[in-house]
Design an enzyme around this catalytic site. Sequence first.
Site, PDB file in Angstrom:
ATOM      1  CG  HIS A  56      -1.164  -1.697   1.470  1.00  0.00           C
ATOM      2  ND1 HIS A  56      -2.862  -1.820   0.157  1.00  0.00           N
ATOM      3  CD2 HIS A  56      -1.873  -2.578   2.873  1.00  0.00           C
ATOM      4  CE1 HIS A  56      -2.879  -2.387   1.099  1.00  0.00           C
ATOM      5  NE2 HIS A  56      -3.042  -3.006   2.122  1.00  0.00           N
ATOM      6  CG  HIS A 218      -5.545  -5.943   1.989  1.00  0.00           C
ATOM      7  ND1 HIS A 218      -6.481  -4.584   1.828  1.00  0.00           N
ATOM      8  CD2 HIS A 218      -5.072  -6.122   2.000  1.00  0.00           C
ATOM      9  CE1 HIS A 218      -6.278  -4.158   2.860  1.00  0.00           C
ATOM     10  NE2 HIS A 218      -4.969  -4.399   3.345  1.00  0.00           N
TER      11      HIS A 218
END
Length: 332
Positions: A56, A218
């Site tokens: 991320h 994700h």
Amino acid sequence: MKKFMNGADTFVAESLDGFVRAHDGLVMFGPGRKFIRRTHLKKGKVAVISGGGAGHEPMHVGFVGHGMLDAACTGHVFTSPTPDQVLAAIEACDTGAGTLLVVKNYDGDVMNFEMAAELAQAGGRSVDMVFVNDDVATEAAPRSTGRRGVAGTLVVEKIIGAAAESGMPLETLKRLGEKTVAAIRSKGVAIGGATVPGGVSATFALGPDEMEMGVGIHGEPGRARSAFQNAETIAGLLADDVIRALVAERGRDVLLFVNGFGSTPASELYLMYGAMRKRVEASDLVVARSLVGSYVTSLDMAGLSVTLAVLDATGCEFWDAPVLTPSLRWGH
């Protein structure tokens, strides 16, 4: 899939090592390299700690520094950090005023951060938590534990981080965090999936004329697959859902944050910001603050998310407050 790496098993560790070396004036590894912390801790300030899986970046490690996080814990790609990582960060960064954990609402993150908090509390430390749940795509999803925490996490970390820097005590800081979370909503769209190191294909595949609405960070596919549209149409679809979920009064000041997932060029993000701003202002909301860029990514996913946060005077003050981190800085 081709990646600039030596091996999938060393990818995260080597990436974090390069990150710390690149920003060694601001950040350092904690004991055992279990977390990354700011180089200089402020005595008597509530420690603000967050974390999540790798992939991320720059969230969360890029937001460690003055006015934001004291430490960030990183797990394997798209995998929560372990309780011992979080506990080590709490023990290292608590300078006497307690610790507030900012946690994205994913089952693994919630479980591991809660376990670390309980262990720290058993050791006599003051620890509390704020759970971020801004993703409207999971508002009423089957088998859902509630809305996911996505790009709105950045907004929460910035406002809480600035408030902690000002000397706000733990109990008040938690209330501010919960108020901030309640005023944020986000939604994402993608035209291509993420490719995980060591994987052989993208997390989901789309045809040349398809897009996914409601993707996660994700690499998750969206809640609906549909025909690809032009930017104005996509902006309308995102804006309608986010504004409806925000339930903001007309005339309220908002932060408009257009976030890239990793492969979307800045030119496209700014184009979408322009289209989104027209839709937001047409709903009688006032865009008082803006942020555009790839800050909460999903490796190399081709896509973006839109976040709206209602800002009162306190929110504006703490959003504008000086921040000095590797990836977010102003006022210095």
